[in-house]
Design a protein around this motif. Structure first.
Motif, PDB file in Angstrom:
ATOM      1  N   THR A  30     -32.675   2.125 -68.391  1.00  0.00           N
ATOM      2  CA  THR A  30     -32.408   2.518 -67.010  1.00  0.00           C
ATOM      3  C   THR A  30     -32.283   1.299 -66.103  1.00  0.00           C
ATOM      4  O   THR A  30     -32.195   1.436 -64.893  1.00  0.00           O
ATOM      5  CB  THR A  30     -33.538   3.432 -66.485  1.00  0.00           C
ATOM      6  N   GLY A  31     -32.283   0.118 -66.705  1.00  0.00           N
ATOM      7  CA  GLY A  31     -32.214  -1.121 -65.945  1.00  0.00           C
ATOM      8  C   GLY A  31     -30.787  -1.512 -65.619  1.00  0.00           C
ATOM      9  O   GLY A  31     -29.846  -0.732 -65.806  1.00  0.00           O
ATOM     10  N   PRO A  32     -30.620  -2.737 -65.128  1.00  0.00           N
ATOM     11  CA  PRO A  32     -29.281  -3.211 -64.758  1.00  0.00           C
ATOM     12  C   PRO A  32     -28.353  -3.264 -65.970  1.00  0.00           C
ATOM     13  O   PRO A  32     -28.803  -3.423 -67.103  1.00  0.00           O
ATOM     14  CB  PRO A  32     -29.535  -4.609 -64.200  1.00  0.00           C
ATOM     15  N   LEU A  33     -27.065  -3.139 -65.709  1.00  0.00           N
ATOM     16  CA  LEU A  33     -26.081  -3.198 -66.792  1.00  0.00           C
ATOM     17  C   LEU A  33     -25.952  -4.610 -67.323  1.00  0.00           C
ATOM     18  O   LEU A  33     -25.906  -5.577 -66.558  1.00  0.00           O
ATOM     19  CB  LEU A  33     -24.720  -2.709 -66.305  1.00  0.00           C
ATOM     20  N   ILE A  34     -25.879  -4.712 -68.639  1.00  0.00           N
ATOM     21  CA  ILE A  34     -25.656  -5.987 -69.318  1.00  0.00           C
ATOM     22  C   ILE A  34     -24.309  -5.877 -70.005  1.00  0.00           C
ATOM     23  O   ILE A  34     -24.075  -4.952 -70.787  1.00  0.00           O
ATOM     24  CB  ILE A  34     -26.756  -6.264 -70.375  1.00  0.00           C
ATOM     25  N   THR A  35     -23.419  -6.820 -69.717  1.00  0.00           N
ATOM     26  CA  THR A  35     -22.099  -6.825 -70.336  1.00  0.00           C
ATOM     27  C   THR A  35     -21.966  -8.043 -71.231  1.00  0.00           C
ATOM     28  O   THR A  35     -22.215  -9.170 -70.793  1.00  0.00           O
ATOM     29  CB  THR A  35     -20.987  -6.839 -69.266  1.00  0.00           C
TER      30      THR A  35
ATOM     31  N   LEU B 132     -23.246 -17.867 -68.417  1.00  0.00           N
ATOM     32  CA  LEU B 132     -23.583 -16.731 -67.569  1.00  0.00           C
ATOM     33  C   LEU B 132     -22.414 -16.514 -66.613  1.00  0.00           C
ATOM     34  O   LEU B 132     -22.217 -17.288 -65.682  1.00  0.00           O
ATOM     35  CB  LEU B 132     -24.874 -17.008 -66.799  1.00  0.00           C
ATOM     36  N   VAL B 133     -21.611 -15.490 -66.881  1.00  0.00           N
ATOM     37  CA  VAL B 133     -20.426 -15.218 -66.082  1.00  0.00           C
ATOM     38  C   VAL B 133     -20.822 -14.680 -64.713  1.00  0.00           C
ATOM     39  O   VAL B 133     -20.254 -15.058 -63.691  1.00  0.00           O
ATOM     40  CB  VAL B 133     -19.492 -14.218 -66.812  1.00  0.00           C
ATOM     41  N   ALA B 134     -21.824 -13.797 -64.685  1.00  0.00           N
ATOM     42  CA  ALA B 134     -22.281 -13.202 -63.428  1.00  0.00           C
ATOM     43  C   ALA B 134     -23.703 -12.696 -63.600  1.00  0.00           C
ATOM     44  O   ALA B 134     -24.134 -12.381 -64.706  1.00  0.00           O
ATOM     45  CB  ALA B 134     -21.370 -12.054 -63.020  1.00  0.00           C
ATOM     46  N   GLY B 135     -24.426 -12.636 -62.488  1.00  0.00           N
ATOM     47  CA  GLY B 135     -25.763 -12.065 -62.498  1.00  0.00           C
ATOM     48  C   GLY B 135     -26.864 -13.101 -62.445  1.00  0.00           C
ATOM     49  O   GLY B 135     -26.613 -14.301 -62.373  1.00  0.00           O
ATOM     50  N   ASN B 136     -28.087 -12.589 -62.498  1.00  0.00           N
ATOM     51  CA  ASN B 136     -29.281 -13.435 -62.439  1.00  0.00           C
ATOM     52  C   ASN B 136     -30.267 -13.017 -63.516  1.00  0.00           C
ATOM     53  O   ASN B 136     -30.365 -11.837 -63.858  1.00  0.00           O
ATOM     54  CB  ASN B 136     -29.953 -13.312 -61.072  1.00  0.00           C
ATOM     55  N   ILE B 137     -31.005 -14.000 -64.007  1.00  0.00           N
ATOM     56  CA  ILE B 137     -31.997 -13.755 -65.048  1.00  0.00           C
ATOM     57  C   ILE B 137     -33.319 -14.396 -64.651  1.00  0.00           C
ATOM     58  O   ILE B 137     -33.378 -15.178 -63.698  1.00  0.00           O
ATOM     59  CB  ILE B 137     -31.544 -14.315 -66.427  1.00  0.00           C
ATOM     60  N   THR B 138     -34.331 -14.070 -65.407  1.00  0.00           N
ATOM     61  CA  THR B 138     -35.617 -14.749 -65.315  1.00  0.00           C
ATOM     62  C   THR B 138     -36.026 -15.092 -66.742  1.00  0.00           C
ATOM     63  O   THR B 138     -35.585 -14.434 -67.688  1.00  0.00           O
ATOM     64  CB  THR B 138     -36.677 -13.876 -64.608  1.00  0.00           C
ATOM     65  N   TYR B 139     -36.833 -16.102 -66.876  1.00  0.00           N
ATOM     66  CA  TYR B 139     -37.307 -16.495 -68.209  1.00  0.00           C
ATOM     67  C   TYR B 139     -38.700 -15.946 -68.446  1.00  0.00           C
ATOM     68  O   TYR B 139     -39.591 -16.127 -67.622  1.00  0.00           O
ATOM     69  CB  TYR B 139     -37.291 -18.022 -68.359  1.00  0.00           C
TER      70      TYR B 139
ATOM     71  N   CYS C 212     -34.926 -16.226 -74.464  1.00  0.00           N
ATOM     72  CA  CYS C 212     -36.171 -16.014 -73.709  1.00  0.00           C
ATOM     73  C   CYS C 212     -35.890 -15.555 -72.282  1.00  0.00           C
ATOM     74  O   CYS C 212     -36.697 -15.775 -71.394  1.00  0.00           O
ATOM     75  CB  CYS C 212     -37.024 -17.276 -73.728  1.00  0.00           C
ATOM     76  N   SER C 213     -34.754 -14.903 -72.071  1.00  0.00           N
ATOM     77  CA  SER C 213     -34.406 -14.466 -70.726  1.00  0.00           C
ATOM     78  C   SER C 213     -34.267 -12.955 -70.642  1.00  0.00           C
ATOM     79  O   SER C 213     -33.967 -12.276 -71.625  1.00  0.00           O
ATOM     80  CB  SER C 213     -33.109 -15.133 -70.264  1.00  0.00           C
ATOM     81  N   LYS C 214     -34.500 -12.454 -69.416  1.00  0.00           N
ATOM     82  CA  LYS C 214     -34.353 -11.040 -69.093  1.00  0.00           C
ATOM     83  C   LYS C 214     -33.561 -10.950 -67.801  1.00  0.00           C
ATOM     84  O   LYS C 214     -33.648 -11.842 -66.949  1.00  0.00           O
ATOM     85  CB  LYS C 214     -35.726 -10.395 -68.885  1.00  0.00           C
ATOM     86  N   PRO C 215     -32.814  -9.869 -67.614  1.00  0.00           N
ATOM     87  CA  PRO C 215     -32.013  -9.748 -66.389  1.00  0.00           C
ATOM     88  C   PRO C 215     -32.848  -9.345 -65.184  1.00  0.00           C
ATOM     89  O   PRO C 215     -33.825  -8.609 -65.312  1.00  0.00           O
ATOM     90  CB  PRO C 215     -31.027  -8.644 -66.737  1.00  0.00           C
ATOM     91  N   THR C 216     -32.472  -9.851 -64.021  1.00  0.00           N
ATOM     92  CA  THR C 216     -33.051  -9.370 -62.760  1.00  0.00           C
ATOM     93  C   THR C 216     -31.997  -8.602 -61.965  1.00  0.00           C
ATOM     94  O   THR C 216     -32.334  -7.922 -61.004  1.00  0.00           O
ATOM     95  CB  THR C 216     -33.604 -10.521 -61.916  1.00  0.00           C
ATOM     96  N   THR C 217     -30.728  -8.739 -62.362  1.00  0.00           N
ATOM     97  CA  THR C 217     -29.606  -8.016 -61.761  1.00  0.00           C
ATOM     98  C   THR C 217     -28.661  -7.662 -62.899  1.00  0.00           C
ATOM     99  O   THR C 217     -28.907  -8.003 -64.051  1.00  0.00           O
ATOM    100  CB  THR C 217     -28.839  -8.894 -60.755  1.00  0.00           C
ATOM    101  N   GLU C 218     -27.554  -7.027 -62.564  1.00  0.00           N
ATOM    102  CA  GLU C 218     -26.516  -6.828 -63.578  1.00  0.00           C
ATOM    103  C   GLU C 218     -26.069  -8.201 -64.067  1.00  0.00           C
ATOM    104  O   GLU C 218     -25.987  -9.144 -63.283  1.00  0.00           O
ATOM    105  CB  GLU C 218     -25.330  -6.041 -63.011  1.00  0.00           C
ATOM    106  N   VAL C 219     -25.813  -8.311 -65.357  1.00  0.00           N
ATOM    107  CA  VAL C 219     -25.488  -9.596 -65.972  1.00  0.00           C
ATOM    108  C   VAL C 219     -24.236  -9.463 -66.826  1.00  0.00           C
ATOM    109  O   VAL C 219     -24.049  -8.456 -67.510  1.00  0.00           O
ATOM    110  CB  VAL C 219     -26.682 -10.074 -66.855  1.00  0.00           C
ATOM    111  N   VAL C 220     -23.387 -10.486 -66.770  1.00  0.00           N
ATOM    112  CA  VAL C 220     -22.237 -10.590 -67.659  1.00  0.00           C
ATOM    113  C   VAL C 220     -22.405 -11.898 -68.420  1.00  0.00           C
ATOM    114  O   VAL C 220     -22.520 -12.972 -67.822  1.00  0.00           O
ATOM    115  CB  VAL C 220     -20.900 -10.578 -66.898  1.00  0.00           C
ATOM    116  N   LEU C 221     -22.426 -11.790 -69.750  1.00  0.00           N
ATOM    117  CA  LEU C 221     -22.580 -12.954 -70.627  1.00  0.00           C
ATOM    118  C   LEU C 221     -21.307 -13.186 -71.419  1.00  0.00           C
ATOM    119  O   LEU C 221     -20.621 -12.232 -71.805  1.00  0.00           O
ATOM    120  CB  LEU C 221     -23.738 -12.739 -71.600  1.00  0.00           C
ATOM    121  N   ASP C 222     -21.000 -14.428 -71.701  1.00  0.00           N
ATOM    122  CA  ASP C 222     -19.816 -14.792 -72.476  1.00  0.00           C
ATOM    123  C   ASP C 222     -20.141 -14.676 -73.969  1.00  0.00           C
ATOM    124  O   ASP C 222     -20.170 -15.664 -74.691  1.00  0.00           O
ATOM    125  CB  ASP C 222     -19.374 -16.216 -72.103  1.00  0.00           C
ATOM    126  N   LEU C 223     -20.425 -13.481 -74.386  1.00  0.00           N
ATOM    127  CA  LEU C 223     -20.720 -13.187 -75.803  1.00  0.00           C
ATOM    128  C   LEU C 223     -19.873 -12.006 -76.240  1.00  0.00           C
ATOM    129  O   LEU C 223     -19.594 -11.120 -75.485  1.00  0.00           O
ATOM    130  CB  LEU C 223     -22.190 -12.829 -76.005  1.00  0.00           C
TER     131      LEU C 223
END
Length: 102
Positions: A18-23, A67-74, A91-102
């Motif tokens: 139910t958390g932020p979207l991860i792309t 990290l294409v977009a978004g914010n994380i925390t370690y 070792c990271s988790k999202p704090t907002t919606e995140v887009v990763l180059d994967l």
């Protein structure tokens, strides 16, 4: 040695989070974050998204990802932070919606 079929990236087998979207941009997967995953790397593995890693503690920098977009925390602060615009997925988790180059 018998050939094995390549596993394509997919939604994680666990119930949707139910958390932020991860792309995962290259893999074409977008899924909601769930705290059942310890890190973005754990989520990528659950989705069979190809990624490199070694230590899972932010030491080796093998898992460094753009990290294409978004914010994380370690969850574990890396010994040496990655360059701006990149993230250690081990070792990271999202704090907002995140887009990763994967």
């Amino acid at each position: 040695m018998a050939p094995t079929a390549a596993v394509r990236p997919h939604q994680p087998p666990s119930p949707p989070g139910t958390g932020p979207l991860i792309t995962f941009a290259r893999s074409g997967i977008t899924t909601p974050w769930s705290p059942v995953h310890a890190s973005l790397l754990d989520l990528a593995e659950a989705c069979d998204v190809p990624t490199r890693w070694s230590c899972r503690t932010g030491v080796c920098h093998t898992c460094i990802t753009h990290l294409v977009a978004g914010n994380i925390t370690y969850s574990v602060q890396p010994l040496e932070p990655p360059e701006a615009g990149t993230v250690l997925v081990c070792c990271s988790k999202p704090t907002t919606e995140v887009v990763l180059d994967l």
